[in-house]
Design a protein around this motif. Sequence first.
Motif, PDB file in Angstrom:
ATOM      1  N   ARG A  52       2.454  19.877   4.090  1.00 37.45           N
ATOM      2  CA  ARG A  52       2.690  20.952   5.060  1.00 37.45           C
ATOM      3  C   ARG A  52       1.389  21.675   5.397  1.00 37.45           C
ATOM      4  O   ARG A  52       1.387  22.842   5.767  1.00 37.45           O
ATOM      5  N   LEU A  53       0.286  20.963   5.276  1.00 35.81           N
ATOM      6  CA  LEU A  53      -1.035  21.555   5.497  1.00 35.81           C
ATOM      7  C   LEU A  53      -1.152  22.191   6.886  1.00 35.81           C
ATOM      8  O   LEU A  53      -1.696  23.291   7.034  1.00 35.81           O
ATOM      9  N   ALA A  54      -0.633  21.513   7.903  1.00 37.23           N
ATOM     10  CA  ALA A  54      -0.734  22.045   9.269  1.00 37.23           C
ATOM     11  C   ALA A  54      -0.028  23.392   9.373  1.00 37.23           C
ATOM     12  O   ALA A  54      -0.529  24.326  10.030  1.00 37.23           O
ATOM     13  N   ASP A  55       1.123  23.535   8.708  1.00 34.84           N
ATOM     14  CA  ASP A  55       1.848  24.810   8.728  1.00 34.84           C
ATOM     15  C   ASP A  55       1.038  25.904   8.033  1.00 34.84           C
ATOM     16  O   ASP A  55       1.021  27.058   8.478  1.00 34.84           O
ATOM     17  N   VAL A  56       0.379  25.535   6.944  1.00 35.70           N
ATOM     18  CA  VAL A  56      -0.424  26.516   6.203  1.00 35.70           C
ATOM     19  C   VAL A  56      -1.595  26.995   7.062  1.00 35.70           C
ATOM     20  O   VAL A  56      -1.892  28.190   7.114  1.00 35.70           O
ATOM     21  N   GLU A  59      -6.047  24.754  -2.856  1.00 31.81           N
ATOM     22  CA  GLU A  59      -5.676  23.389  -2.508  1.00 31.81           C
ATOM     23  C   GLU A  59      -5.668  22.510  -3.754  1.00 31.81           C
ATOM     24  O   GLU A  59      -6.552  22.583  -4.588  1.00 31.81           O
ATOM     25  N   GLN A  60      -4.664  21.641  -3.853  1.00 32.23           N
ATOM     26  CA  GLN A  60      -4.458  20.774  -5.007  1.00 32.23           C
ATOM     27  C   GLN A  60      -4.474  21.605  -6.289  1.00 32.23           C
ATOM     28  O   GLN A  60      -5.224  21.366  -7.231  1.00 32.23           O
ATOM     29  N   ALA A  61      -3.592  22.587  -6.307  1.00 34.20           N
ATOM     30  CA  ALA A  61      -3.549  23.558  -7.404  1.00 34.20           C
ATOM     31  C   ALA A  61      -3.266  22.900  -8.748  1.00 34.20           C
ATOM     32  O   ALA A  61      -3.644  23.431  -9.794  1.00 34.20           O
ATOM     33  N   GLU A  62      -2.614  21.726  -8.727  1.00 29.88           N
ATOM     34  CA  GLU A  62      -2.295  21.069 -10.000  1.00 29.88           C
ATOM     35  C   GLU A  62      -3.542  20.600 -10.738  1.00 29.88           C
ATOM     36  O   GLU A  62      -3.490  20.274 -11.925  1.00 29.88           O
ATOM     37  N   ARG A  63      -4.698  20.570 -10.063  1.00 26.61           N
ATOM     38  CA  ARG A  63      -5.943  20.134 -10.703  1.00 26.61           C
ATOM     39  C   ARG A  63      -6.626  21.258 -11.477  1.00 26.61           C
ATOM     40  O   ARG A  63      -7.612  21.014 -12.161  1.00 26.61           O
ATOM     41  N   LEU A  83      -0.126  28.036  -3.430  1.00 29.46           N
ATOM     42  CA  LEU A  83      -0.586  26.944  -4.282  1.00 29.46           C
ATOM     43  C   LEU A  83      -0.164  25.633  -3.628  1.00 29.46           C
ATOM     44  O   LEU A  83       1.021  25.297  -3.597  1.00 29.46           O
ATOM     45  N   LEU A  84      -1.127  24.900  -3.070  1.00 25.55           N
ATOM     46  CA  LEU A  84      -0.824  23.645  -2.390  1.00 25.55           C
ATOM     47  C   LEU A  84      -0.872  22.513  -3.406  1.00 25.55           C
ATOM     48  O   LEU A  84      -1.903  22.280  -4.040  1.00 25.55           O
ATOM     49  N   ARG A  85       0.225  21.829  -3.567  1.00 31.78           N
ATOM     50  CA  ARG A  85       0.281  20.722  -4.534  1.00 31.78           C
ATOM     51  C   ARG A  85       0.328  19.402  -3.780  1.00 31.78           C
ATOM     52  O   ARG A  85       0.880  19.293  -2.689  1.00 31.78           O
ATOM     53  N   SER A  86      -0.261  18.362  -4.395  1.00 34.35           N
ATOM     54  CA  SER A  86      -0.264  17.045  -3.754  1.00 34.35           C
ATOM     55  C   SER A  86       0.558  16.076  -4.595  1.00 34.35           C
ATOM     56  O   SER A  86       0.369  15.978  -5.803  1.00 34.35           O
ATOM     57  N   GLY A  87       1.468  15.354  -3.964  1.00 36.52           N
ATOM     58  CA  GLY A  87       2.235  14.329  -4.645  1.00 36.52           C
ATOM     59  C   GLY A  87       3.198  14.879  -5.677  1.00 36.52           C
ATOM     60  O   GLY A  87       3.508  16.072  -5.721  1.00 36.52           O
ATOM     61  N   GLU A  88       3.657  13.974  -6.530  1.00 37.69           N
ATOM     62  CA  GLU A  88       4.587  14.337  -7.591  1.00 37.69           C
ATOM     63  C   GLU A  88       3.819  14.968  -8.743  1.00 37.69           C
ATOM     64  O   GLU A  88       2.764  14.477  -9.137  1.00 37.69           O
ATOM     65  N   LEU A  89       4.366  16.032  -9.303  1.00 37.71           N
ATOM     66  CA  LEU A  89       3.702  16.727 -10.404  1.00 37.71           C
ATOM     67  C   LEU A  89       4.183  16.187 -11.743  1.00 37.71           C
ATOM     68  O   LEU A  89       5.336  15.770 -11.887  1.00 37.71           O
TER      69      LEU A  89
END
Length: 689
Positions: free
Chosen positions: A454-458, A555-559, A583-589
């Motif tokens: 949903r990057l475009a929305d952010v 961005e990629q907060a899980e890192r 907190l933007l997360r990418s993929g499955e956590l």
Amino acid sequence: MRPEELNPLFAEIDSLDGIGPKLKKPLERLGLERVRDVLYHLPERFVARRSVTDLDEALVGEQIVVALTPTEHRAPRNPGRGPYRVLAADAKGNICALTYFGRASYNAKKLLPVGEKRWVAGRLDQYGDMLQIVHPDHVAEDSAGAMGKMIEPIYRLAEGLTQPRVAAMVEQAFTRMPELSEWIEPGVYAREGWPAWAEALRLAHAGEAAKARDRLAYDELFANALALMLVRQSNKARKGQSLQGDGHLRDKLALPFPLTGAQKRSIAEITGDMAQASPMLRLLQGDVGAGKTVVALEAMLAAVEAGAQAALLAPTEILARQHFETLRKLAAPTGVAIELLTGRDKGRAREGILMGLVDGSVQIIVGTHAIFQASVSYRNLGLVVIDEQHRFGVSQRLMLTQKGKVTPHTLAMTATPIPRTLVLAQYGEMDVSRLDEMPPGRQPIDTRVIPLDRLADVVEGVARHIATGQQAYWVCPMVRDSESASDDLAAAEARYASLKERFGEDVVLVHGQLSSDEKDAAMGRFAAGEAKLLVATTVIEVGVDVPNSTLMVIEQAERFGLAQLHQLRGRVGRGSEKSVCLLLRSGELSQVGKQRLALMRESQDGFYLAEQDLELRGGGELLGTRQSGEDGFSIASLEQVQKFGEMANDDARLLVERDGGLDGPRGQAARTLLYLLERDWGVQMLRSG
């Protein structure tokens, strides 16, 4: 002076056979410069192999040792452009290809002569219809040679080194080990069932590592506790000066909010220490936004009231300049002379500040390490405040106190919440004050987790946000994409480029690889409100304070580590407006990733989050980085710090207070340990006292 029995361990590494100038360079890159370093270069992991009588017993992907007889050598049609394969049969006639690439193939004929049985160790894989072992780890002429490789240590390497080369160095280093007297308290030693020091090192390199590693970790924790205890004792024995202010400057402060109970308590503890003749050595822990700067200012003004000077040391120029502006604004009604000194200050302005420090007309100095250079002298330095002190080691903390005519009081500050179990191990020489309340009026930060798709929305949300006149941060985990990074790994430079297309000159970029001038220029534009969006790496994690910035995108907060996410979130919510953290997360956590982000939504208590971070990860990534370095541990994991830290501290205290001190038999052994593990600040205390 270093005990003589340790001299063989502190010989240069080229005293070992086979180490010449060519090998010294990669060894130095690993920090292996002496025999001692080789002994403590413990394996990162072990390969466990299984002995099989034939290939039918083995599983694809398994590490095995098997007897094979080469039947045919197949060289590539174009030498050097394909694999070199040796077909070999097991006891049942099953065929396996032993596959070599590049220069490794040159030795294949010699190692694997046709018709002669060899014991081969390696990972069994499948290539089409054929089993194969790519680059066998070992080829032995007899079973005894192969059986010795059933459990094999794997060491961290640098280019130019091989596993066999390092293993051979370790074997040589073992022959240099002296017999050392035991330093661990006998009751602890017997209860834990640990091996002796030399045996523990041998076992740790051999894979029988649980008890051995625990013992070596305990050694490190015990040496650390003893060293910090010596620092504490030495500090109390030094001549200091009693600084008792009368409050006439502090009464003039016009603070933006009433002091919290935690601030009042901490100020009382600090000024109480400063009134004593022995130098203060205190750590001030404060969560993000808890008001550490105000507490530090109160302490510095108390020193000035008593006729002394105060110095505030910051780890970066950006943070030093920010502190300077904040202190100057808060202290304006007092008339106290506050100046800024960094490594970039030159010419007459610098000379004027230096003269002011000498004659006492500069009462408070703020700066980077430049304020403690040899050319800087003080009329009467009474208090040193060290901000973000985790970036400075114990040796540096000691060095900073040498500028006073007598030892100045020291107040170290950190905005990094530290779990209670780790405070003693890291800051055992200090008394601790803790700010665990927030100033009134601080609004909770609305924290949300959003998928990266949903990057475009952010981006459109950021556009609406800055259209209202407010500002925002956008944090990325890397500076630029690298070959080893996955395709989806955010890069600050790439994100900056894409956002600049959308927002033009309203966007600025800050990261650690920019020059000081470039960082200052970008931060200056953002702080002044000329730029609305700051794209950055974690260089903004600590200290950056722009109250008008009320949106944080990570961005990629899980890192990121949990506590590091909390630190970054703390850059917003510093004004009266409501703030948001995305907190933007990418993929499955992973499960840990889900728990971490859930905790970020649930809590804004940094101390609680630090404790949870430690439990979630076992300490491995506290604050997003390994807790090692001058104040950290090269052997002890944070789990071991939790398990043995308090025990080691009690053991060190028992030695100093009951078991004959450092002059008794165990004390002499403990002295040897301090030199062996190079706890420099402890050794420094031994040499001075």
